[in-house]
Motif scaffolding. Structure first.
Motif, short mmCIF file in Angstrom:
data_model
loop_
_atom_site.label_atom_id
_atom_site.label_comp_id
_atom_site.label_asym_id
_atom_site.label_seq_id
_atom_site.Cartn_x
_atom_site.Cartn_y
_atom_site.Cartn_z
N ILE A 158 -13.80 0.00 -36.34
CA ILE A 158 -14.17 0.03 -37.61
C ILE A 158 -13.56 1.44 -38.31
N SER A 159 -13.35 2.36 -37.49
CA SER A 159 -12.88 3.85 -37.78
C SER A 159 -11.19 3.91 -37.89
N PRO A 171 -14.84 8.13 -45.73
CA PRO A 171 -13.66 8.67 -44.80
C PRO A 171 -13.73 8.41 -43.39
N HIS A 172 -12.45 8.26 -42.80
CA HIS A 172 -12.41 7.87 -41.39
C HIS A 172 -12.98 8.86 -40.57
N LYS A 231 -6.33 6.60 -37.85
CA LYS A 231 -5.52 5.55 -37.90
C LYS A 231 -3.92 5.83 -37.74
N ALA A 232 -3.76 7.12 -37.98
CA ALA A 232 -2.12 7.31 -37.68
C ALA A 232 -1.83 7.46 -36.31
N ASN A 251 -6.54 -6.86 -37.72
CA ASN A 251 -7.19 -5.59 -38.27
C ASN A 251 -8.23 -5.18 -37.00
N LYS A 252 -7.76 -5.37 -36.02
CA LYS A 252 -8.72 -5.06 -34.98
C LYS A 252 -7.61 -4.31 -33.69
#
Length: 155
Positions: free
Chosen positions: A109-110, A125-126, A132-133, A143-144
């Motif tokens: 999820i993060s 906010p992450h 993610k970057a 999406n996982k």
């Protein structure tokens, strides 16, 4: 009862609960935005808030507010013995299957897009731990993060 014995009792009572151990496990690498706990642990928000408040009152966690978001982290304990016990407890938790599952959910999820996440998380906010970057697009499927790749993104 002496003040030292009372603080020791509070410390051990804080550790004597599965939900609080799960929360500490998620914070062992650093700060986590409070909004991620309910999704990662799949527990209701009032329950998570109650346990975070307990950990905070016991002095085991501290918070940082950034706008409307609150980040929780494990506190630096003044008592050396308590600090050692807390660190050893965190180490012990790393091998538990439930704790591994919780960390997997937190990372997913993060690190992934939040379109399918509950409204409470969509604009959150992450986590300060994950970005993610740092995760190549080919590792993300539906999406996982693929579980075989997941360990590479733990700090």
């Amino acid at each position: 009862m002496s003040e030292n014995l009372e603080s020791m009792e509070t410390f051990f009572m804080a550790l004597a609960d599965r939900t609080r151990l799960r929360l500490l496990n998620l914070m062992r690498e650093g700060e986590i935005c409070v909004c991620y706990f309910t999704e990662a642990l799949q527990e209701p928000q009032p329950k998570i808030s109650r346990h975070l408040a307990y950990l905070r009152q016991a002095g085991l966690v501290e918070t940082t507010r950034v706008g409307k978001w609150v980040y929780y982290r494990i506190a630096e304990l003044e008592n050396k013995d308590a600090s050692i016990i807390l660190q050893e407890t965190a180490n012990w938790l790393t091998n538990d299957e439930q704790m591994k599952l919780d960390r997997t959910r937190l990372i997913q999820i993060s690190c992934c897009e939040t379109a399918n996440m509950p409204i409470a998380i969509q604009r959150a906010p992450h986590s300060l731990i994950f970005a993610k970057a740092d995760i190549p697009e080919e590792v993300i499927v539906n999406n996982k993060i693929r579980e075989t790749e997941l360990a590479d993104y733990l700090l």
